[in-house]
Scaffold this motif. Structure first.
Motif, mmCIF file in Angstrom:
data_model
loop_
_atom_site.group_PDB
_atom_site.id
_atom_site.type_symbol
_atom_site.label_atom_id
_atom_site.label_comp_id
_atom_site.label_asym_id
_atom_site.label_seq_id
_atom_site.Cartn_x
_atom_site.Cartn_y
_atom_site.Cartn_z
ATOM 1 N N PHE A 122 0.840 -1.199 0.000
ATOM 2 C CA PHE A 122 0.000 0.000 0.000
ATOM 3 C C PHE A 122 0.873 1.246 0.000
ATOM 4 O O PHE A 122 1.845 1.337 0.746
ATOM 5 N N THR A 123 0.524 2.203 -0.805
ATOM 6 C CA THR A 123 1.312 3.435 -0.911
ATOM 7 C C THR A 123 0.595 4.645 -0.326
ATOM 8 O O THR A 123 1.130 5.751 -0.362
ATOM 9 N N ASP A 124 -0.608 4.450 0.218
ATOM 10 C CA ASP A 124 -1.387 5.581 0.740
ATOM 11 C C ASP A 124 -1.408 5.610 2.264
ATOM 12 O O ASP A 124 -2.247 6.261 2.869
ATOM 13 N N ARG A 125 -0.475 4.868 2.893
ATOM 14 C CA ARG A 125 -0.429 4.812 4.362
ATOM 15 C C ARG A 125 0.987 4.494 4.818
ATOM 16 O O ARG A 125 1.850 4.171 4.003
#
Length: 407
Positions: A122-125
């Motif tokens: 995941f790149t949004d956290r």
């Protein structure tokens, strides 16, 4: 008083290159059915199940086990990085030990993507390992690309600088594990390599070459655990292998407070868990006959010899050169071929290690059998971090055990 806990049945599929062995429900089912058959019990006898995997949606355990039976039992899904399989085993053991259940199932499986293990999904956290990455960046340059070989390559470089170990020592470890893996029908890699071939294989990072790194894999492993009372009830005394000690530890503050690349990959928590398990079991490191060690990279096997007290601090090179890590030496490490030869489907590794040691202690390991194996040690590591150490002994309470000395 905690109850005794035994492994009475194990199952493991062949580990294969990702995408070549079907889907996870298929091979995980095979491992479960093999473990049930080995234990001579039915799925209906299982009171709770613990399913470990890293890459998958939230109820993969149910997806697997509903094929075997739908008995309404609690099914727990477990994820703790590469130590996941042993976490499932640990939780199952704890519930039996505490008298909550008498018969439990631990399962580990993984379906991986081809190629090197990637970084954050995941790149949004926040990345769970961002503090470890930042700390590594304080000591050395963090390069683009996969991080795991950088973690373990840097740890190996630090060991070399401190203690004089060399790339040849790493190649000797990898050659040993590939040699052992040839005798394991479930291993992914089935070829023996010379030290020179390993040294000349493609460089991955720092001192690490391709043949010193574990491959990504698909596969599954499973174990049926029982209390002493259940073993007697089902008449499985001759198959039972006792878990005489099990310790789980996580990172210490030193990981972020001190400048050590080895500590980033868990040397502190390994030493902590090892100290506890030897003290609580009364077993000396010198009494361990066989070890399944988490050799995701040859550098990790090298530094872990010292953490497990198989040799003194700074003596790993001498230990390797003397052949004390293989047949005819002090202890046989990774008779299965380890992660380097057997493969590393993340969630399955801990249960595959358990299966190998159960077979060794029963005398069922075929060509790779360690002669007169009585005491076995399992080491399963997850970055970020968690480590699980498990000590096994063959025999039931009515069998005179080997005399164990205090440290």
């Amino acid at each position: 008083m905690p109850r005794k806990v035994y492994v009475v049945g194990v199952g493991m599929t062949k580990f294969v290159k990702p995408g070549t062995g079907g889907d996870y429900p298929d091979y995980a089912k095979v491992a479960v059915l093999d473990a049930l058959k080995d234990a001579s019990v039915k799925y209906e006898d299982i009171q709770q199940a613990f399913c470990g995997y890293v890459f998958g949606d939230s109820t993969c355990g149910q997806r697997v086990l509903y094929q075997v039976g739908m008995t309404g039992i609690p099914i727990f899904n477990v994820n703790n990085n590469c130590s996941t399989g042993s976490n499932a085993l640990y939780l199952c053991k704890k519930l039996i030990e505490g008298g909550i259940i008498d018969v439990g199932l631990a399962l580990g499986f993984e379906k991986m993507s081809p190629g090197a293990l990637g970084n954050a999904v995941f790149t949004d956290r926040a990345d769970p390992l961002e503090r470890h990455i930042d700390k590594m960046g304080e000591m050395t340059k963090v390069l683009p690309g996969p991080l795991t070989p950088q973690y373990f390559g840097n740890a190996g470089i630090e060991h070399m600088k401190k203690y004089g170990t060399t790339e040849v020592h790493l190649a000797k470890i990898a050659a040993k594990n590939h040699r052992h893996g040839v005798k394991n029908p479930r291993a992914q890699s089935k070829r023996e390599y010379t030290v020179e071939e390993i040294l000349n294989s493609r460089k991955i990072y720092g001192p690490l070459t391709k043949l010193e790194c574990c491959p990504t894999s698909d596969g599954a492993g499973a174990a049926v655990l029982m209390s002493e009372e259940a073993v007697i009830k089902y008449g499985l005394q001759n198959k039972a292998v006792e878990i005489i000690g099990m310790e789980m530890a996580t990172d210490t503050p030193a990981v972020f407070e001190e400048n050590s690349l080895m500590k980033i990959v868990g040397t502190d928590m390994i030493a902590l868990a090892a100290k506890r398990i030897y003290e609580k079991t009364g077993v000396s490191p010198k009494q361990v006959d066989v070890v399944e060690l988490h050799d995701c990279f040859a550098t990790n096997e090298m530094i872990t010899y010292e953490g497990l007290q198989l040799c003194g601090v700074g003596e790993a090179g001498k230990f390797i050169d003397a052949g004390d890590n293989t047949y005819g030496g002090q202890v046989v490490v990774n008779p299965s071929g380890g992660l380097i030869a057997k493969g590393h489907p993340l969630g399955a590794t801990g249960l595959a290690q358990c299966a190998e040691l159960v077979w060794q202690l029963r005398g069922e390991a075929g060509e790779r059998q360690v002669k007169d194996a009585r005491i076995a040690l399992q080491h399963n590591l997850g970055l970020g971090g968690a480590v699980v150490l498990t000590m096994y002994k063959k025999g039931f309470s009515n069998v005179t055990p080997r005399k164990l000395s205090k440290l």
